[in-house]
Design an enzyme around this catalytic site. Structure first.
Site, PDB file in Angstrom:
ATOM      1  N   ASP A  70       0.807  -1.223   0.000  1.00 37.71           N
ATOM      2  CA  ASP A  70       0.000   0.000   0.000  1.00 37.71           C
ATOM      3  C   ASP A  70       0.841   1.275   0.000  1.00 37.71           C
ATOM      4  O   ASP A  70       0.302   2.380   0.125  1.00 37.71           O
ATOM      5  CB  ASP A  70      -0.931   0.025   1.222  1.00 37.71           C
ATOM      6  N   ARG A  95       0.540  -1.710   7.520  1.00 38.28           N
ATOM      7  CA  ARG A  95       1.076  -0.485   6.943  1.00 38.28           C
ATOM      8  C   ARG A  95       2.042   0.246   7.881  1.00 38.28           C
ATOM      9  O   ARG A  95       2.599   1.285   7.515  1.00 38.28           O
ATOM     10  CB  ARG A  95      -0.064   0.466   6.555  1.00 38.28           C
ATOM     11  N   ARG A 144     -10.152   5.581  11.009  1.00 42.67           N
ATOM     12  CA  ARG A 144      -8.701   5.402  11.071  1.00 42.67           C
ATOM     13  C   ARG A 144      -8.060   6.342  12.106  1.00 42.67           C
ATOM     14  O   ARG A 144      -7.567   5.906  13.130  1.00 42.67           O
ATOM     15  CB  ARG A 144      -8.081   5.641   9.685  1.00 42.67           C
ATOM     16  N   HIS A 173     -11.520   7.267   4.988  1.00 44.03           N
ATOM     17  CA  HIS A 173     -10.615   8.402   5.165  1.00 44.03           C
ATOM     18  C   HIS A 173     -11.320   9.678   4.726  1.00 44.03           C
ATOM     19  O   HIS A 173     -12.155   9.647   3.813  1.00 44.03           O
ATOM     20  CB  HIS A 173      -9.358   8.249   4.286  1.00 44.03           C
ATOM     21  N   CYS A 267      -5.039   9.771  -2.826  1.00 48.24           N
ATOM     22  CA  CYS A 267      -4.350   8.776  -2.005  1.00 48.24           C
ATOM     23  C   CYS A 267      -2.896   8.598  -2.461  1.00 48.24           C
ATOM     24  O   CYS A 267      -2.033   8.262  -1.653  1.00 48.24           O
ATOM     25  CB  CYS A 267      -5.068   7.437  -2.082  1.00 48.24           C
TER      26      CYS A 267
END
Length: 274
Positions: A70, A95, A144, A173, A267
């Site tokens: 990612d 991550r 998150r 997000h 992103c």
């Protein structure tokens, strides 16, 4: 007649999807059983990078690392305002190691890096509008980033932070549901936010461009604007028409492969604000 929109040169950080894959599920968009064409992902990412360069922006590239599929979603690695870097602390262990790679980049550049003490996922959940209300940070929470990170960001960056609660897990997000079109105005999808947060946004940004659910689900709001040009997912044709009606120039790009990981244009892009 719409006012003339003036672009401002930006500096961005991207990371090539050399090791991109969908190996686990940490958002509703990820499906490890769906095949990923890495070669196509790289081609689409290259086109995005070339688009930004063609618009006159500066692009830095973070070296991708194996085992971090990612990492292409570079926006999540930190949040930068006026040369100060508020580092990321990822919610999911898959991550976690990305944060160190971003920290190494910023420290090598000589930027002031502040390590976080609570979970936050960088520009995934923070947006900065320097000309809105004297300089305002919009910050998302609910899936998150912890809401306590909003106070930490405010203390670190010296800018007022407006907390916005996300309530739809498809928009996990802030940058999937809201984006800065320029330094003072935004586009957003109201349905992604709690009723109270919708009221706050309506009061602060009465001229915002509103997206419908179809374009929001096409990752249309995961966009990047420079004041005139709005680089956005090509599937979000309705939103492209709306931003054009507001006086901006839509620049569609195809990022279908990266969408399989739950991200699109924004992103992939962290803004480096000197």
């Amino acid at each position: 007649m719409n006012q003339r929109r003036i672009p401002r040169k930006r500096t961005y950080l991207l990371c090539a999807p050399e090791y991109f894959s969908v190996q686990y599920v940490i958002n509703p968009w990820m499906d490890p059983t769906a095949p990923v064409d890495v070669e196509l992902a790289v081609k689409q990412w290259d086109r995005l990078r070339e688009t930004l360069l063609g618009l006159g922006h500066t692009v830095h590239v973070l070296h991708p690392e194996p085992g971090l599929p990612d990492m292409v979603f570079a926006a999540n690695g930190a949040f930068v305002v006026d040369g100060t870097v508020y580092g990321a602390r990822f919610r999911y262990e898959q991550r976690t190691a990305e944060a160190a790679a971003h920290r190494a980049f910023y420290e090598a550049q000589g930027w002031r890096y502040v390590a976080p003490t609570v979970t936050n996922e960088g520009e995934g959940d923070f947006a900065y509008l320097p000309d809105a209300h004297g300089g305002t940070i919009l910050a998302g929470y609910g899936f998150r980033t912890e809401v306590s990170a909003h106070a930490e960001a405010q203390e670190t960056l010296g800018r007022p932070v407006v907390s916005l609660r996300l309530v739809d897990p498809r928009f996990y997000h802030l940058d999937t549901a809201l984006a800065a079109l320029d330094d003072r105005n935004i586009a957003y999808y109201p349905g992604a936010f709690s009723p109270a947060s919708q009221q706050v946004l309506a009061q602060l940004f009465p001229d915002a461009v509103l997206a419908d659910e179809v374009d929001a689900l096409a990752f249309g709001l995961n966009l990047v604007g420079d004041g005139r040009h709005v680089v956005l997912n090509s599937e979000a044709s309705g939103l492209a028409s709306r931003v054009a009606a507001a006086g901006y120039v839509p620049v569609p790009v195809e990022l279908g492969e990266l969408k399989k990981g739950g991200g699109s244009v924004k992103c992939c892009i962290a803004e480096l604000r000197h």
